[in-house]
Enzyme design. Structure first.
Site, PDB file in Angstrom:
ATOM      1  CB  SER A   1      -0.923   0.014   1.227  1.00 27.08           C
ATOM      2  OG  SER A   1      -1.577   1.263   1.354  1.00 27.08           O
TER       3      SER A   1
ATOM      4  CE1 TYR B   1      -3.925  -2.201   4.889  1.00 21.42           C
ATOM      5  CE2 TYR B   1      -3.107  -0.009   4.352  1.00 21.42           C
ATOM      6  CZ  TYR B   1      -3.563  -1.252   3.950  1.00 21.42           C
ATOM      7  OH  TYR B   1      -3.649  -1.541   2.621  1.00 21.42           O
TER       8      TYR B   1
END
Length: 314
Positions: free
Chosen positions: A149, A162
């Protein structure tokens, strides 16, 4: 002499136009990576245009541009796909695509069980799959593609759990790329920007995660942050949908390129401004990055309860 320079320049520009047309035809068969293609073509045309100012340096730049373009596009041809298999998680190629987001809130408020859950799925899951299929990848000289990501390389507030797991996946991929190169295995990492997927989970999941956070708050944290501050972060789910891209085809094209190209890139950054933010976070002064990121659209500007008290000193 001036006429000679002009005629030579026009001749080289003509050759460049023909070569550029051939390259553009090749681009139609190689989808994705438009940014890199534009940069390569601009370099080729720029080298030729400089011929009008200096014949010697123009010829050098023109020759160098042609060589780089030949090298680049010779590696961008896709390999044949017969007798090959791709395993997508979430055997010639393995694509690790598992991931969960967690509840987006200040890292101090995230319970350890949510940190462990994100790490188990986003990082350890990818490591486990990689180790399981490495013998097959080494024998076939295949591909390992880890979908990470943008937040693994860009500090994004409210995403501590995350982002930490994706940063770990980025480094794992980089180390694997170096270690597996001697076996002929190519390792790529894809760091997409914000796309509309189901990674945020459902409203029921958010209710569960929110309750888990409230249940694990110490009295001091509850006093300093306040329950309203935590509940207001549910708006982040709406912000994700508002500022995320609905078309995920850039990600799919990069995955296809990473799997099929003769010379895939080690790093991909599909999505609007994703490559910009990754470069900005890496090379800009910290203060400058913090200022612009806090003033970017979608930033949650709620303050904890303690910071709103008149006697609070910053």
């Amino acid at each position: 002499m001036g006429t000679f320079f002009s005629e030579t320049g026009w001749l080289c520009l003509t050759v460049t136009a023909v070569l550029g047309g051939i390259i553009l035809c090749k681009l139609k068969r190689n989808q994705g990576q438009e940014g890199r293609k534009v940069v390569c073509l601009a370099g080729l045309w720029g080298g030729a245009c400089l011929l009008s100012f200096s014949l010697f340096w123009g010829l050098i730049l023109f020759s160098l541009s042609c060589f780089l373009m030949y090298t680049y596009f010779s590696g961008q041809e896709f390999l044949p796909v017969d007798q090959k298999a791709v395993l997508i998680t979430g055997l010639w190629a393995v694509v690790n695509n598992a991931g969960i987001l967690g509840f987006p809130i200040d890292g101090e408020l995230i319970p350890m069980n949510q940190y462990k859950r994100c790490m188990a799925v986003n990082f350890f899951g990818a490591v486990e799959v990689t180790k399981a299929f490495l013998p097959l990848l080494r024998k076939s000289k295949g591909r390992l593609v880890n979908i990470s990501s943008m937040s693994g390389g860009v500090p994004v507030e409210k995403m501590a759990a995350y982002s930490a797991t994706k940063a770990a996946l980025n480094m794992f991929s980089a180390v694997m790329r170096k270690e597996l190169s001697k076996w002929g295995v190519k390792v790529c990492v894809i760091q997409p920007g914000s796309f509309q997927t189901n990674i945020a989970g459902t409203s029921d999941l958010w209710n569960t995660l929110e309750k888990n956070i409230l249940d694990h708050l110490t009295p001091d944290l509850q006093e300093d942050y306040g329950q309203d501050y935590i509940i207001n972060h549910r708006t982040f789910l709406r912000l994700l949908n508002t500022y995320s891209e609905p078309d995920v085809s850039p990600v799919l094209l990069d995955v296809q390129h990473a799997i099929s190209a003769k010379s895939p890139f080690a790093f991909y950054a599909p999505g609007k401004k994703s490559y910009f933010w990754l470069c900005f976070a890496s090379f800009s002064p910290t203060g400058l990055f913090d200022y612009f990121s806090k003033n970017s659209p979608g930033f949650i500007k709620d303050r904890p309860r303690a910071l709103n008290k008149p006697n609070w000193k910053n």
